[in-house]
Design an enzyme around this catalytic site. Structure first.
Site, PDB file in Angstrom:
ATOM      1  CE  LYS A 254      -2.147  -1.812   3.673  1.00 20.87           C
ATOM      2  NZ  LYS A 254      -3.043  -1.886   4.834  1.00 20.87           N
ATOM      3  CB  CYS A 255       4.251   1.746  -0.527  1.00 17.67           C
ATOM      4  SG  CYS A 255       5.649   2.863  -0.659  1.00 17.67           S
ATOM      5  N   GLY A 256       3.312   4.223  -2.319  1.00 16.03           N
ATOM      6  CA  GLY A 256       3.457   4.887  -3.612  1.00 16.03           C
ATOM      7  C   GLY A 256       4.483   4.209  -4.509  1.00 16.03           C
TER       8      GLY A 256
ATOM      9  CB  THR B 120       2.924  -0.683  -4.307  1.00 14.90           C
ATOM     10  OG1 THR B 120       2.990  -0.442  -2.896  1.00 14.90           O
ATOM     11  CG2 THR B 120       2.397  -2.080  -4.555  1.00 14.90           C
TER      12      THR B 120
END
Length: 183
Positions: free
Chosen positions: A54-56, A58
């Site tokens: 759930k990361c930028g 990803t």
């Protein structure tokens, strides 16, 4: 993780080793329920990456999968290590992590179970970030290239694309036997 806990995590510095150690002496539990003995990868360069769903960053799973497809038959191993250390950007359940990675990015390379890479690092990560010339990850998708001899070659931050020239050139040198444990 609260802001205070995050600040404390960034303030902690890993012990620095004076001499490189063999990173292939470690084992990790895998999402599929098995265990990976990194000694089985001795002789092969390995890219180890802390990941998060759930990361930028990803979408870098795509580049990691391209690397795996391009270089695995030549000897590259790749290990993704899902972690919630940075803003809790990873699912809690291993099944959710595996499902997300397969469904959205077609990930075929091995993924460990969710583990800590910086806050209270798993033994592999404690050793990895303590190597001479190494550093703890500042965020998700920090990449560490380990030579076939188990020594750290190089590491890159999350903004360096996994299939970009900096990393692919280092991988190609490691596959050719040109770099063994050089940070």
């Amino acid at each position: 993780m609260s802001k205070l806990s995050t600040l404390r995590m960034y303030m902690r510095r890993p012990e620095r080793l004076a001499e490189a150690t063999d990173l292939y002496t470690h084992r990790v539990k895998l999402l599929d329920g098995g265990e990976l003995d990194l000694a089985d990868w001795r002789g092969h360069p390995t890219l180890i990456v802390n990941t998060a769903s759930k990361c930028g960053f990803t979408p870098q799973y795509e580049g990691l999968e391209r690397l795996y497809e391009r270089y695995h038959d030549s000897g590259l191993e790749l290990l993704g290590c899902p972690s919630g250390d940075f803003a809790d950007q990873e699912y809690e359940e291993d099944g959710e992590i595996g499902s997300f990675c397969q469904r959205n990015y077609g990930v075929q390379f091995p993924l460990s179970t969710r583990l800590s890479v910086r806050d209270r690092p798993d033994p592999l990560w404690a050793a990895l970030i303590s190597q001479p010339g190494s550093a703890p990850p500042k965020w998700n998708f920090t990449k560490y290239l380990v030579g076939g001899d188990g020594r750290l070659i190089e590491h890159w931050g999350p903004t360096v694309q996994p299939d970009g020239p900096k990393i692919t050139e280092s991988i190609e040198r490691a596959l050719a036997g040109g770099e063994q444990g050089r940070v």
